[in-house]
Write an enzyme that holds these catalytic residues in place. Sequence first.
Site, PDB file in Angstrom:
ATOM      1  N   SER A  33       0.833  -1.199   0.000  1.00  0.00           N
ATOM      2  CA  SER A  33       0.000   0.000   0.000  1.00  0.00           C
ATOM      3  C   SER A  33       0.870   1.253   0.000  1.00  0.00           C
ATOM      4  O   SER A  33       1.985   1.247   0.544  1.00  0.00           O
ATOM      5  CB  SER A  33      -0.854  -0.033   1.277  1.00  0.00           C
ATOM      6  OG  SER A  33      -1.412   1.227   1.515  1.00  0.00           O
ATOM      7  N   TYR A  37      -1.926  -1.250  10.827  1.00  0.00           N
ATOM      8  CA  TYR A  37      -2.177  -1.748   9.470  1.00  0.00           C
ATOM      9  C   TYR A  37      -1.015  -1.375   8.543  1.00  0.00           C
ATOM     10  O   TYR A  37      -0.431  -2.231   7.869  1.00  0.00           O
ATOM     11  CB  TYR A  37      -3.496  -1.183   8.911  1.00  0.00           C
ATOM     12  CG  TYR A  37      -3.614  -1.422   7.417  1.00  0.00           C
ATOM     13  CD1 TYR A  37      -3.827  -2.703   6.916  1.00  0.00           C
ATOM     14  CD2 TYR A  37      -3.460  -0.375   6.509  1.00  0.00           C
ATOM     15  CE1 TYR A  37      -3.881  -2.934   5.556  1.00  0.00           C
ATOM     16  CE2 TYR A  37      -3.525  -0.595   5.147  1.00  0.00           C
ATOM     17  CZ  TYR A  37      -3.736  -1.881   4.668  1.00  0.00           C
ATOM     18  OH  TYR A  37      -3.775  -2.114   3.314  1.00  0.00           O
ATOM     19  N   LYS A  71       2.153  -3.767   6.664  1.00  0.00           N
ATOM     20  CA  LYS A  71       2.559  -3.833   5.241  1.00  0.00           C
ATOM     21  C   LYS A  71       4.060  -3.580   5.113  1.00  0.00           C
ATOM     22  O   LYS A  71       4.751  -4.233   4.332  1.00  0.00           O
ATOM     23  CB  LYS A  71       1.766  -2.809   4.419  1.00  0.00           C
ATOM     24  CG  LYS A  71       0.278  -3.138   4.302  1.00  0.00           C
ATOM     25  CD  LYS A  71       0.060  -4.389   3.460  1.00  0.00           C
ATOM     26  CE  LYS A  71      -1.369  -4.875   3.509  1.00  0.00           C
ATOM     27  NZ  LYS A  71      -1.577  -6.172   2.848  1.00  0.00           N
TER      28      LYS A  71
HETATM   29  P1  NAD Z   1     -10.881  -7.178   1.409  1.00  0.00           P
HETATM   30  O1  NAD Z   1     -11.042  -7.186   2.883  1.00  0.00           O
HETATM   31  O2  NAD Z   1     -12.045  -6.825   0.571  1.00  0.00           O
HETATM   32  O3  NAD Z   1     -10.324  -8.577   0.914  1.00  0.00           O
HETATM   33  C1  NAD Z   1      -9.479  -9.387   1.690  1.00  0.00           C
HETATM   34  C2  NAD Z   1     -10.011 -10.814   1.606  1.00  0.00           C
HETATM   35  O4  NAD Z   1      -9.140 -11.666   2.336  1.00  0.00           O
HETATM   36  C3  NAD Z   1     -11.411 -10.968   2.213  1.00  0.00           C
HETATM   37  O5  NAD Z   1     -12.216 -11.725   1.322  1.00  0.00           O
HETATM   38  C4  NAD Z   1     -11.169 -11.716   3.524  1.00  0.00           C
HETATM   39  O6  NAD Z   1     -12.274 -12.526   3.858  1.00  0.00           O
HETATM   40  C5  NAD Z   1      -9.933 -12.505   3.183  1.00  0.00           C
HETATM   41  N1  NAD Z   1      -9.064 -12.834   4.323  1.00  0.00           N
HETATM   42  C6  NAD Z   1      -8.593 -11.984   5.281  1.00  0.00           C
HETATM   43  N2  NAD Z   1      -7.814 -12.650   6.135  1.00  0.00           N
HETATM   44  C7  NAD Z   1      -7.785 -13.947   5.720  1.00  0.00           C
HETATM   45  C8  NAD Z   1      -7.141 -15.115   6.191  1.00  0.00           C
HETATM   46  N3  NAD Z   1      -6.372 -15.115   7.280  1.00  0.00           N
HETATM   47  N4  NAD Z   1      -7.337 -16.284   5.519  1.00  0.00           N
HETATM   48  C9  NAD Z   1      -8.113 -16.320   4.417  1.00  0.00           C
HETATM   49  N5  NAD Z   1      -8.743 -15.228   3.911  1.00  0.00           N
HETATM   50  C10 NAD Z   1      -8.571 -14.066   4.572  1.00  0.00           C
HETATM   51  O7  NAD Z   1      -9.633  -6.208   1.084  1.00  0.00           O
HETATM   52  P2  NAD Z   1      -9.170  -5.623  -0.332  1.00  0.00           P
HETATM   53  O8  NAD Z   1      -9.548  -4.191  -0.397  1.00  0.00           O
HETATM   54  O9  NAD Z   1      -9.550  -6.547  -1.419  1.00  0.00           O
HETATM   55  O10 NAD Z   1      -7.597  -5.661  -0.113  1.00  0.00           O
HETATM   56  C11 NAD Z   1      -6.796  -6.723  -0.605  1.00  0.00           C
HETATM   57  C12 NAD Z   1      -5.363  -6.472  -0.207  1.00  0.00           C
HETATM   58  O11 NAD Z   1      -4.948  -5.199  -0.720  1.00  0.00           O
HETATM   59  C13 NAD Z   1      -5.131  -6.420   1.298  1.00  0.00           C
HETATM   60  O12 NAD Z   1      -3.887  -7.023   1.575  1.00  0.00           O
HETATM   61  C14 NAD Z   1      -5.073  -4.934   1.572  1.00  0.00           C
HETATM   62  O13 NAD Z   1      -4.315  -4.652   2.708  1.00  0.00           O
HETATM   63  C15 NAD Z   1      -4.408  -4.407   0.317  1.00  0.00           C
HETATM   64  N6  NAD Z   1      -4.698  -2.990   0.041  1.00  0.00           N
HETATM   65  C16 NAD Z   1      -6.002  -2.559  -0.066  1.00  0.00           C
HETATM   66  C17 NAD Z   1      -6.282  -1.212  -0.301  1.00  0.00           C
HETATM   67  C18 NAD Z   1      -7.693  -0.729  -0.398  1.00  0.00           C
HETATM   68  O14 NAD Z   1      -7.893   0.496  -0.293  1.00  0.00           O
HETATM   69  N7  NAD Z   1      -8.682  -1.564  -0.617  1.00  0.00           N
HETATM   70  C19 NAD Z   1      -5.229  -0.289  -0.447  1.00  0.00           C
HETATM   71  C20 NAD Z   1      -3.926  -0.758  -0.340  1.00  0.00           C
HETATM   72  C21 NAD Z   1      -3.666  -2.122  -0.096  1.00  0.00           C
HETATM   73  N1  UFG Z   2     -12.235  11.608   3.752  1.00  0.00           N
HETATM   74  C1  UFG Z   2     -13.208  12.502   4.159  1.00  0.00           C
HETATM   75  N2  UFG Z   2     -14.345  11.995   4.718  1.00  0.00           N
HETATM   76  C2  UFG Z   2     -14.558  10.657   4.876  1.00  0.00           C
HETATM   77  C3  UFG Z   2     -13.558   9.752   4.447  1.00  0.00           C
HETATM   78  C4  UFG Z   2     -12.402  10.266   3.907  1.00  0.00           C
HETATM   79  O1  UFG Z   2     -13.038  13.718   4.032  1.00  0.00           O
HETATM   80  O2  UFG Z   2     -15.609  10.274   5.409  1.00  0.00           O
HETATM   81  C5  UFG Z   2     -11.009  12.145   3.099  1.00  0.00           C
HETATM   82  C6  UFG Z   2      -9.738  11.823   3.863  1.00  0.00           C
HETATM   83  O3  UFG Z   2      -9.486  12.799   4.842  1.00  0.00           O
HETATM   84  C7  UFG Z   2      -8.710  11.811   2.720  1.00  0.00           C
HETATM   85  C8  UFG Z   2      -9.500  11.284   1.519  1.00  0.00           C
HETATM   86  O4  UFG Z   2     -10.883  11.523   1.845  1.00  0.00           O
HETATM   87  O5  UFG Z   2      -8.291  13.120   2.440  1.00  0.00           O
HETATM   88  C9  UFG Z   2      -9.311   9.805   1.260  1.00  0.00           C
HETATM   89  O6  UFG Z   2      -9.541   9.088   2.467  1.00  0.00           O
HETATM   90  P1  UFG Z   2      -9.727   7.489   2.496  1.00  0.00           P
HETATM   91  O7  UFG Z   2     -10.023   7.110   3.893  1.00  0.00           O
HETATM   92  O8  UFG Z   2     -10.671   7.055   1.444  1.00  0.00           O
HETATM   93  O9  UFG Z   2      -8.285   6.962   2.032  1.00  0.00           O
HETATM   94  P2  UFG Z   2      -6.842   7.178   2.665  1.00  0.00           P
HETATM   95  O10 UFG Z   2      -6.009   7.845   1.628  1.00  0.00           O
HETATM   96  O11 UFG Z   2      -6.916   7.809   3.986  1.00  0.00           O
HETATM   97  O12 UFG Z   2      -6.344   5.684   2.891  1.00  0.00           O
HETATM   98  C10 UFG Z   2      -6.598   4.635   1.949  1.00  0.00           C
HETATM   99  C11 UFG Z   2      -6.717   3.317   2.687  1.00  0.00           C
HETATM  100  C12 UFG Z   2      -5.396   2.929   3.283  1.00  0.00           C
HETATM  101  C13 UFG Z   2      -4.357   2.924   2.209  1.00  0.00           C
HETATM  102  C14 UFG Z   2      -4.303   4.271   1.512  1.00  0.00           C
HETATM  103  C15 UFG Z   2      -3.314   4.250   0.375  1.00  0.00           C
HETATM  104  O13 UFG Z   2      -7.683   3.413   3.715  1.00  0.00           O
HETATM  105  O14 UFG Z   2      -5.486   1.640   3.798  1.00  0.00           O
HETATM  106  O15 UFG Z   2      -5.580   4.602   1.005  1.00  0.00           O
HETATM  107  O16 UFG Z   2      -3.573   3.203  -0.463  1.00  0.00           O
HETATM  108  F1  UFG Z   2      -3.174   2.673   2.763  1.00  0.00           F
END
Ligand code: NAD
Ligand code: UFG
Length: 333
Positions: A124, A149, A153
């Site tokens: 991330s 979190y 990572k």
């Molecule tokens: P998500 O929660 O939608 O998907 C994760 C999936 O993994 C879920 O289906 C959950 O049930 C499964 N899971 C969790 N722990 C498990 C375990 N121990 N065994 C088996 N299954 C398990 O999340 P996502 O948004 O699809 O994110 C996927 C990956 O990308 C994660 O590693 C997350 O940290 C990373 N990531 C996500 C974002 C984002 O904004 N969505 C940003 C940066 C990185």
């Molecule tokens: N924001 C608001 N109101 C809300 C939610 C968010 O104003 O209700 C603003 C935040 O302050 C920020 C922007 O919208 O300026 C985006 O916020 P998000 O919470 O959607 O995303 P972040 O950038 O804070 O973080 C996300 C994921 C993290 C990840 C990161 C980079 O939550 O896990 O993007 O990938 F690490």
Amino acid sequence: MKIFVTGCCGYIGSHTCVELLTNGYNVVGLDNFSNSKKEVLDKIREISGKSIKFYEGDMLDSSILYKIFSENEIDCVIDFAAYKAVGESVSKPIEYYTNNVSSVLTLLTAMKKNNCKRLVFSSSATVYGDPDTIPITEDSKTGGTTNPYGTSKLFVEEILKDLYKSDNTWDICILRYFNPIGAHSSGLIGEEPNGIPANLMPYISKVACGKLECLSIFGNDYDTPDGTGVRDYIHVVDLAKGHIKAVEKLDREKNGLYIYNLGTGKGYSVLDMVNAFEKANGIKINYKIVGRREGDIAVCYSDPNKAKEELGFIAEKTLEDMVRDAWNYENHN
Ligand code: NAD
Ligand code: UFG
């Protein structure tokens, strides 16, 4: 080629499975449904016309991993399984480090024992902490994460670097996602946050459909053009396609550790997002400006050039596509 996808039913995992299947890959999937639903498997089949070979179980359970590796000749693993709620991670550090770090060690041990050394890992942009320079390149400093979190990572990235140092026959690709939003254009799969969404786009969707009253914008006094926070939003389908590029890269190069940003390289403010949503979907979003959210940074967007040059990856979908598809998914569900 057979790809083992952990967390295959989650938000990014499900979209990646669709892309893998439609590009001719065989997919073996694992999920424990801690943050997803079984029905996603049917949706993946409906969209792609193909099935994944699915195992229900926990990645912390080495016996299911050994079963998977012994029953399938896995060429490459894509590891999505993790917990991802920043706020929750502060109150549940043990659960987050166990699920996000220990599970990777369990996976790597099983991979090594089965001589499968090719891995794509979901990292991330959070690993950059509060960045020194914008846009953020892969060489920007990492660290200074402000929650378990983000630190989980960072730890896994370090573990993967040490692993590669110890044995350079591994092929590892670390993908640092920026802000994935949107959904598949079918409206069948998308983001399903538990409870009140913490992230901007799902919150806007819930306000649009009337489930939540008003969006709180966290601060309008940042050093940005309109004072609200700026992020690099990327359509989840583009992000999913980035994983195909990563798998292709590992197959092409053999033996290496690569790190790529997956973003668009464009920064949009919170108000830009609200305006884009209103314009594309013809719905007014109630919002109010409140104080800054603790731990937030002003600006975060990627330099996407390394992924473009080395993977041939370019995010193609527009902001309009992102907000339209997010709303389409909300409507379907
Ligand atoms: P998500 O929660 O939608 O998907 C994760 C999936 O993994 C879920 O289906 C959950 O049930 C499964 N899971 C969790 N722990 C498990 C375990 N121990 N065994 C088996 N299954 C398990 O999340 P996502 O948004 O699809 O994110 C996927 C990956 O990308 C994660 O590693 C997350 O940290 C990373 N990531 C996500 C974002 C984002 O904004 N969505 C940003 C940066 C990185
Ligand atoms: N924001 C608001 N109101 C809300 C939610 C968010 O104003 O209700 C603003 C935040 O302050 C920020 C922007 O919208 O300026 C985006 O916020 P998000 O919470 O959607 O995303 P972040 O950038 O804070 O973080 C996300 C994921 C993290 C990840 C990161 C980079 O939550 O896990 O993007 O990938 F690490």
